[in-house]
Motif scaffolding. Sequence first.
Motif, mmCIF file in Angstrom:
data_model
loop_
_atom_site.group_PDB
_atom_site.id
_atom_site.type_symbol
_atom_site.label_atom_id
_atom_site.label_comp_id
_atom_site.label_asym_id
_atom_site.label_seq_id
_atom_site.Cartn_x
_atom_site.Cartn_y
_atom_site.Cartn_z
ATOM 1 N N ALA A 22 11.219 -6.725 -3.243
ATOM 2 C CA ALA A 22 12.291 -6.389 -2.306
ATOM 3 C C ALA A 22 11.867 -5.239 -1.390
ATOM 4 N N LYS A 23 11.184 -4.247 -1.969
ATOM 5 C CA LYS A 23 10.700 -3.120 -1.141
ATOM 6 C C LYS A 23 9.705 -3.638 -0.104
ATOM 7 N N THR A 24 8.919 -4.644 -0.498
ATOM 8 C CA THR A 24 7.970 -5.239 0.442
ATOM 9 C C THR A 24 8.725 -5.946 1.575
ATOM 10 N N GLY A 25 9.848 -6.564 1.216
ATOM 11 C CA GLY A 25 10.684 -7.211 2.239
ATOM 12 C C GLY A 25 11.208 -6.184 3.227
ATOM 13 N N THR A 26 11.691 -5.060 2.699
ATOM 14 C CA THR A 26 12.191 -3.989 3.579
ATOM 15 C C THR A 26 11.053 -3.483 4.468
ATOM 16 N N PHE A 27 9.902 -3.294 3.842
ATOM 17 C CA PHE A 27 8.709 -2.830 4.562
ATOM 18 C C PHE A 27 8.373 -3.790 5.706
ATOM 19 N N THR A 28 8.449 -5.095 5.404
ATOM 20 C CA THR A 28 8.099 -6.093 6.421
ATOM 21 C C THR A 28 9.037 -5.984 7.626
ATOM 22 N N VAL A 29 10.322 -5.845 7.350
ATOM 23 C CA VAL A 29 11.279 -5.721 8.466
ATOM 24 C C VAL A 29 10.979 -4.432 9.262
ATOM 25 N N LEU A 30 10.620 -3.359 8.547
ATOM 26 C CA LEU A 30 10.337 -2.079 9.225
ATOM 27 C C LEU A 30 9.091 -2.139 10.112
ATOM 28 N N GLN A 31 8.247 -3.147 9.909
ATOM 29 C CA GLN A 31 7.024 -3.247 10.707
ATOM 30 C C GLN A 31 7.315 -3.519 12.185
ATOM 31 N N LEU A 81 -1.066 -4.736 12.071
ATOM 32 C CA LEU A 81 -0.317 -5.334 10.962
ATOM 33 C C LEU A 81 -1.237 -5.708 9.800
ATOM 34 N N SER A 82 -2.452 -6.166 10.132
ATOM 35 C CA SER A 82 -3.400 -6.517 9.060
ATOM 36 C C SER A 82 -3.730 -5.281 8.237
ATOM 37 N N VAL A 83 -4.009 -4.172 8.932
ATOM 38 C CA VAL A 83 -4.338 -2.927 8.231
ATOM 39 C C VAL A 83 -3.136 -2.456 7.415
ATOM 40 N N SER A 84 -1.966 -2.500 8.033
ATOM 41 C CA SER A 84 -0.764 -2.009 7.372
ATOM 42 C C SER A 84 -0.475 -2.787 6.086
ATOM 43 N N ILE A 124 -9.396 3.058 22.827
ATOM 44 C CA ILE A 124 -8.288 3.961 22.457
ATOM 45 C C ILE A 124 -7.159 3.154 21.814
ATOM 46 N N LEU A 125 -6.820 2.019 22.429
ATOM 47 C CA LEU A 125 -5.720 1.200 21.899
ATOM 48 C C LEU A 125 -6.042 0.701 20.489
ATOM 49 N N PHE A 126 -7.284 0.237 20.281
ATOM 50 C CA PHE A 126 -7.628 -0.284 18.951
ATOM 51 C C PHE A 126 -7.693 0.834 17.901
ATOM 52 N N THR A 127 -8.168 2.010 18.330
ATOM 53 C CA THR A 127 -8.185 3.149 17.387
ATOM 54 C C THR A 127 -6.753 3.495 16.993
ATOM 55 N N ILE A 128 -5.863 3.523 17.997
ATOM 56 C CA ILE A 128 -4.449 3.815 17.694
ATOM 57 C C ILE A 128 -3.863 2.704 16.810
ATOM 58 N N ALA A 129 -4.260 1.452 17.064
ATOM 59 C CA ALA A 129 -3.731 0.338 16.261
ATOM 60 C C ALA A 129 -4.110 0.505 14.792
ATOM 61 N N VAL A 130 -5.359 0.896 14.542
ATOM 62 C CA VAL A 130 -5.811 1.070 13.151
ATOM 63 C C VAL A 130 -5.064 2.245 12.501
ATOM 64 N N VAL A 131 -5.009 3.379 13.232
ATOM 65 C CA VAL A 131 -4.319 4.555 12.669
ATOM 66 C C VAL A 131 -2.831 4.237 12.457
ATOM 67 N N THR A 132 -2.243 3.520 13.424
ATOM 68 C CA THR A 132 -0.830 3.133 13.281
ATOM 69 C C THR A 132 -0.650 2.261 12.039
ATOM 70 N N GLY A 133 -1.609 1.364 11.814
ATOM 71 C CA GLY A 133 -1.552 0.509 10.620
ATOM 72 C C GLY A 133 -1.532 1.342 9.353
ATOM 73 N N VAL A 134 -2.415 2.356 9.311
ATOM 74 C CA VAL A 134 -2.485 3.213 8.115
ATOM 75 C C VAL A 134 -1.172 3.978 7.956
ATOM 76 N N ILE A 135 -0.696 4.570 9.053
ATOM 77 C CA ILE A 135 0.539 5.372 8.951
ATOM 78 C C ILE A 135 1.748 4.465 8.692
ATOM 79 N N ALA A 136 1.747 3.272 9.303
ATOM 80 C CA ALA A 136 2.873 2.342 9.072
ATOM 81 C C ALA A 136 2.942 1.933 7.602
ATOM 82 N N SER A 137 1.789 1.891 6.936
ATOM 83 C CA SER A 137 1.808 1.494 5.519
ATOM 84 C C SER A 137 2.555 2.525 4.670
#
Lengths: 470, 237
Positions: A351-360, A388-391, A310-323
């Motif tokens: 710069a947007k990637t920098g903002t994205f990184t902080v938002l992670q 984070l890898s997926v995101s 469950i945790l890993f499934t959520i991690a992958v989905v979170t990665g997709v949504i976090a992106s």
Amino acid sequence: MFTLFTSMFKEEWRMHSTLFGNLNFALFPVLIFAIAFMGVFILPLITTVMDTVLLSIVVHAQFILLGIMVGSFGILGKEVMNRRFGQASLIAYSARSLPVSEQMVFLNFVVKDILYYFILWVLPFGLGFLAASPFLGINLYYPMLLLLTLSIAFLMGLCTIFLLSAIYSRSKPALFAVLAILLAGFLGSSILYSPGTVLSAVLLPVSIFDSFTYSGLLLSLGAIAVFFTLSILFFTSADTGSEKHYRNLLDSVSQRLGFLQDNTLVAKDFIDLYRSGIGIGQTIFSFLLPLGLIWLVLSFLREFLTQNNILFTIAVVTGVIASTMYTWVTEFDSISAYYFLPLNISSIIRAKTGTFTVLQVVPVVFIIAVGLLSDAAASIPNAVVLCLSVSFFELALMIRMCGLEPGTMIYNVRVFLKYILITGPVILVLLGLTFISPYLAYISVILFIPAWYLIKSGFKKWDNSDYAGF
Amino acid sequence: MPVIKTENISKKFGELKAVDEVNLGVEKGSLFGLLGPNGSGKTTMIKMLTGQIKPSSGSAKVLGIDPVKEGIRVREVVGIIPEQETPPSFLTSGEYLSFVAKIRKIDGIEEKSDWWFDYLDFADKKDVLCKDLSRGTRQKLMFAQAFLHDPEIALIDEPLINLDPVMQRKVKKFLKDYVESGNTVFLSTHILEIAEEICTDFAILHKGRLLHTGKTDELKEKGMHLDDFFMELVERS
């Protein structure tokens, strides 16, 4: 009023078809139809590894999520009219100079969006299932019922998020009070009733699909109607003419972000997110709510899945949504406001990637919370790395394929198809590996290599093309 | 030696020829007016000259720099007022000037921005979000940001259109003084009265094609008004 509606509808179509070409965009629902049509043929295979009830939950949850995603534009509250109508110069902007109330303009805008995205996503999916059913001897009653319940799921997601966002645009404390009541109600009912009862109440369309009743149908349609009406009534439009004074944040924030190469641009992004309310709004509506729903659904499947699964499934989905946080920082402001300065498109994307990184930080905190609450603390580091890898991989794909327009480019059928074909196998392989051993989650760091290449080649690609913008 | 020079520069958007083989030369110290009706290609010209879009064919040089190859360098040395006055919605006026200064690496921004707030008479809007400013105030802000780094050349697209008469007079005086001190202005406008009053040189663009280039003094010597001359040319083409 019908003229206003049809004009807005045509305008939405023209906006997308101008960007991608008529044929390219017209093929988008055809692609969704094809995916559903072909999906039906692998149903016998899927049902050997997944219970039909679980499958029904997953499919309906996806359409609730789709509704949430489409509806979350409303979180912009006061800004929605300004940004979408003002800067983009849509018909709705002109309509405001006509003797029409802003609520009526907004009503037309929302109904247009519902119908437009229903035709684009929900209808082709349902029709794809319907068209393929005779080939497998499936009684036509089921695809017809599925089309109905998926439509309800889509509308429920959309209207719920729309109501919450309308409350948010009126008063933030009121929204938090409503969310607290909902959470308390959910926790209370979880104690009093069985998980199945709670789940069928939360996912009403699933219950209707499992055993159709007119009372269930009426209840869900009634809920949609009430949510929709309240949303329109609560809606408050742009607060023009206000002249509030603000203290200078740019200097202090950019100084604090001095460790980043593009600290000024990143500071601007954060000030935008903070002052527009988009940061907190998107975190709630486009991140925590959908992920909370997925976590809820997955947590009821403990008999099929381990806590780690469950945790890993959520991690992958979170990665997709976090992106999709990349769309938060690219969608709400036009770069035409500063593109005439000595800046490359690539430096703006960087710069947007920098903002994205902080938002992670947000998905990382979420994964840690899920891991702790679901008694899988030992697997938290693996899950964070996986997420984070997926995101970042998904971010790199978006940069390469969509540049600064991820929110609109996704409706380019070629972009969408490429995105699905690349993302799908990657996710499935990673999930499969984590199901074998939790340590295999660390393999996901390999994704940073193609991500780096995609970002670099994306910079070159977008620097060499004219910025179209809106 | 012209500070801005184009050779057969063209830009196509699909089937539309927005700019069609235009040859221009703008001398240092001139206030050059690029005149033309709406949609004649004026904004496209400015975008090509500043490397914001690439020409479909032909070439350009700004202060000897090729904007296709070195767009960033061109945008570093020139000041630009874009066609639409759209400063970022959620920055205040003061923050926006500070933002521009940081991107352009300008020192002593506080003093410079205060001078502009006073000169254009909008110091009371320094802490107001750009989205809440009137169009005229946004125009003032965009004007200030273009001259913040004392550029040698300013390419300005309809800079007076939203300003009241008092402010228009002030801005026109600023531009004249700016040119007199050896700088160059490339002004795109369709307001012919303003062009006639302040421009030293002009070019008329219509449907992407260059119809005429000349000096405003020469027209005056012939006893002609710019708007009559403009109408005659445009109607004939």
